[in-house]
Write a protein that holds these residues in place. Structure first.
Motif, PDB file in Angstrom:
ATOM      1  N   ARG A 182      -4.493   1.055  16.772  1.00 48.87           N
ATOM      2  CA  ARG A 182      -3.377   1.579  16.002  1.00 48.87           C
ATOM      3  C   ARG A 182      -2.432   0.454  15.610  1.00 48.87           C
ATOM      4  NH1 ARG A 182      -1.614   6.418  19.521  1.00 48.87           N
ATOM      5  NH2 ARG A 182      -3.856   6.788  19.588  1.00 48.87           N
ATOM      6  N   ARG A 183      -1.938   0.503  14.375  1.00 45.81           N
ATOM      7  CA  ARG A 183      -0.910  -0.471  13.991  1.00 45.81           C
ATOM      8  C   ARG A 183       0.070   0.206  13.050  1.00 45.81           C
ATOM      9  NH1 ARG A 183      -2.396  -1.742   9.061  1.00 45.81           N
ATOM     10  NH2 ARG A 183      -4.544  -1.329   8.460  1.00 45.81           N
ATOM     11  N   GLU A 184       1.131  -0.479  12.741  1.00 41.18           N
ATOM     12  CA  GLU A 184       2.153   0.071  11.847  1.00 41.18           C
ATOM     13  C   GLU A 184       1.520   0.465  10.522  1.00 41.18           C
ATOM     14  OE1 GLU A 184       5.615   0.865  13.292  1.00 41.18           O
ATOM     15  OE2 GLU A 184       5.664   0.460  11.155  1.00 41.18           O
ATOM     16  N   SER A 185       1.778   1.662  10.098  1.00 42.67           N
ATOM     17  CA  SER A 185       1.195   2.086   8.832  1.00 42.67           C
ATOM     18  C   SER A 185       1.869   1.323   7.693  1.00 42.67           C
ATOM     19  CB  SER A 185       1.375   3.588   8.661  1.00 42.67           C
ATOM     20  OG  SER A 185       2.742   3.904   8.662  1.00 42.67           O
ATOM     21  N   SER A 186       1.050   0.522   7.009  1.00 47.79           N
ATOM     22  CA  SER A 186       1.607  -0.247   5.894  1.00 47.79           C
ATOM     23  C   SER A 186       1.162   0.379   4.588  1.00 47.79           C
ATOM     24  CB  SER A 186       1.120  -1.693   5.963  1.00 47.79           C
ATOM     25  OG  SER A 186      -0.286  -1.697   5.952  1.00 47.79           O
ATOM     26  N   PHE A 187       1.924   0.142   3.578  1.00 53.46           N
ATOM     27  CA  PHE A 187       1.609   0.721   2.282  1.00 53.46           C
ATOM     28  C   PHE A 187       0.497  -0.076   1.622  1.00 53.46           C
ATOM     29  CE2 PHE A 187       2.012   3.046  -1.421  1.00 53.46           C
ATOM     30  CZ  PHE A 187       2.134   2.210  -2.512  1.00 53.46           C
ATOM     31  N   GLN A 188      -0.572   0.615   1.267  1.00 59.48           N
ATOM     32  CA  GLN A 188      -1.684  -0.073   0.601  1.00 59.48           C
ATOM     33  C   GLN A 188      -1.658   0.263  -0.863  1.00 59.48           C
ATOM     34  OE1 GLN A 188      -4.219   1.694   3.250  1.00 59.48           O
ATOM     35  NE2 GLN A 188      -4.666  -0.123   4.438  1.00 59.48           N
ATOM     36  N   LYS A 189      -1.418  -0.781  -1.666  1.00 58.91           N
ATOM     37  CA  LYS A 189      -1.336  -0.549  -3.103  1.00 58.91           C
ATOM     38  C   LYS A 189      -2.737  -0.247  -3.642  1.00 58.91           C
ATOM     39  CE  LYS A 189       1.379  -2.428  -6.774  1.00 58.91           C
ATOM     40  NZ  LYS A 189       1.622  -3.606  -7.523  1.00 58.91           N
ATOM     41  N   PRO A 190      -2.865   0.815  -4.407  1.00 63.28           N
ATOM     42  CA  PRO A 190      -4.200   1.110  -4.947  1.00 63.28           C
ATOM     43  C   PRO A 190      -4.603   0.079  -5.986  1.00 63.28           C
ATOM     44  CG  PRO A 190      -2.590   2.653  -5.786  1.00 63.28           C
ATOM     45  CD  PRO A 190      -1.888   1.825  -4.778  1.00 63.28           C
ATOM     46  N   SER A 191      -5.921  -0.082  -6.136  1.00 62.82           N
ATOM     47  CA  SER A 191      -6.422  -1.045  -7.111  1.00 62.82           C
ATOM     48  C   SER A 191      -6.341  -0.450  -8.501  1.00 62.82           C
ATOM     49  CB  SER A 191      -7.867  -1.394  -6.756  1.00 62.82           C
ATOM     50  OG  SER A 191      -8.576  -1.737  -7.901  1.00 62.82           O
ATOM     51  N   PHE A 192      -5.996  -1.311  -9.477  1.00 61.26           N
ATOM     52  CA  PHE A 192      -5.837  -0.829 -10.840  1.00 61.26           C
ATOM     53  C   PHE A 192      -7.166  -0.400 -11.444  1.00 61.26           C
ATOM     54  CE2 PHE A 192      -3.590  -0.433 -14.769  1.00 61.26           C
ATOM     55  CZ  PHE A 192      -4.492  -0.764 -15.759  1.00 61.26           C
TER      56      PHE A 192
END
Lengths: 112, 342
Positions: B327-337
């Protein structure tokens, strides 16, 4: 009730599914009779009303269950009655307010 | 009477040419400058005319007047063509090869309905626009999901769960260690429950079935809040009525059960001094507790969840679950264009 037979030490007091369902059916019949006779509180009434149904319930269900069902029904009816009363109150209040505003409007025109 | 010698012919050719230009200037239609050869040819043609005058004025000097005007000739030809159907009415003037090369007649061009756009360019533009809109939508969705996740992350885990030691329906010991290795769904109740516990256990049966159908390995646990009346054989017989494969029924001494209920924050009303023959109803909180393969609490499901809703929610939570070490801090994953299908 056969359930409280203490001679069977192993599986004392196990109510099977079929027994439960029989108890529920008898309970529903009893409550339907009470509803028809418009009885909310059983304790205050005399035991002649719906006596047959009551005896069925008493024979098929555990005593604690019967008391529990009756108490729950009473509580539910009270809560429903209170809800209906409250909504009626709210409606009346709303109606009064609306009619007051209508009166005002009417008076305005009359004065003119 | 003119003497027709070469000199005269040349002179006449010259006159012919001049008059042709004059005529074209007057009529507004320009013909190509006639070559000397043509002029000479015309002049020699007119020679014949000279010798047979037709009574036209200036027929000898200006043989041009003698001939039918070229416009007239053309009109007659056009009329013939129209009548016979060789030529369409309102067609443009028929130019000679030279004329058509030099003087491009303005034909009404067929207009491109798209104007200066072209189909390929428009398609590429539309595709790019769709990609952009899809990307924006995906980004918005990712942001919302991330925000939701951040909100649902509580400050630390809920203090539900803990060590306990109970006996299962076969007489074996069951502790919090037995929760490890697979997900568990725990329900607290008692066997002499009038209608609520049977209803909830039937609901549990449906949930377990749904989850097992999805390939999720989950075990069902029923913990009695009424240890005095619910002995292991009683539990065993009771649980046979419910179609839950591998359900574990737990009971124990009053203090053990009390400790377990305290750990799970379960309220129950059984007093310690009742006997097995007493007839009473146990008042208790009605919840399902979902525990993870590490024995930690995940989520609680109350009576407002029906079987379908609960199974969906549980499946969701299980799919999202990761072991504590991963488990780790939920980071925002930018979607691919470019990957619009994700």
């Amino acid at each position: 009730m056969a359930k409280l037979d203490s001679s069977e030490q192993e599986d004392t007091q196990v109510v099977t599914r079929s027994e439960r369902e029989k108890c529920w059916i008898a309970r529903d019949k009893y409550f339907a009779c009470l509803d028809k006779n418009r009885i909310t509180s059983v304790a205050n009434q005399d035991s002649s009303v719906c006596a047959n149904e009551r005896s069925d319930v008493d024979s098929l269900c555990r005593q604690s269950w019967v008391d529990y069902f009756i108490q729950r029904r009473e509580r539910t009816l009270q809560i429903d009655a209170m809800k209906r009363y409250r909504t009626q109150q709210a409606h009346d209040e709303l109606e009064a307010r609306e009619s007051a505003s209508r009166e005002e409007l009417r008076n305005k025109f009359v004065k003119r | 009477m003119l003497v027709t010698n070469k000199a005269t012919i040349v002179q006449m050719a010259g006159i012919w040419r001049q008059s042709a230009t004059l005529c074209s200037q007057l009529s507004g239609r320009s013909f190509s400058r006639m070559s000397t050869k043509d002029s000479l040819r015309n002049a020699s043609r007119s020679r014949r005319v000279l010798f047979c005058p037709h009574g036209r004025p200036f027929s000898t000097t200006l043989p041009k007047f003698n001939e039918r005007k070229p416009e007239e000739k053309k009109v007659e030809e056009d009329l013939d063509a129209l009548v016979t159907g060789k030529k369409r009415p309102m067609a443009g003037p028929e130019l000679t090869e030279e004329e058509s090369v030099v003087f491009k007649v303005a034909k009404p061009k067929r207009r491109n309905p798209l104007g200066f756009f072209n189909v390929a360019g428009m398609l590429i533009f539309a595709g790019g626009l769709a990609l952009l809109i899809n990307y924006k939508r995906r980004v918005q969705r990712a942001v919302e999901a991330h925000k939701e996740e951040k909100e649902s992350e509580s400050f630390g885990k809920a203090l539900i769960g803990g060590p306990f030691q109970l006996i299962d329906q076969n007489g074996g010991i069951f502790t919090q260690e037995n929760l490890k290795g697979k997900f568990s769904l725990i329900y607290f109740g008692f066997t002499l429950c009038p209608d609520i516990c049977p209803e909830e256990l039937d609901k549990m049966a449906i949930i377990i079935k749904n989850l097992r159908k999805q390939g999720i390995d989950i075990q069902a646990i029923f913990i009695s809040c009424d240890p005095i009346r619910d002995t292991p054989p009683v539990l065993k017989k009771y649980l046979e009525d419910f179609d839950i494969e591998g359900i574990v029924g737990l009971t124990g001494s009053y203090s053990d059960v009390e400790a377990c209920c305290k750990a799970y924050r379960v309220y129950f009303s059984t007093p310690p001094d009742v006997t097995a023959e007493d007839d009473y109803i146990v008042d208790h909180s009605i919840f399902f507790y979902l525990m993870d393969p590490e024995g930690e609490f995940v989520n609680v499901f109350g009576r407002r969840y029906d079987a379908q809703g609960a199974s969906e929610e549980i499946a969701k939570k299980i799919k999202k679950w990761v072991p504590a070490k991963d488990r780790r801090e939920s980071s925002f994953q930018k979607p691919s264009f470019w990957k619009f299908w994700e």
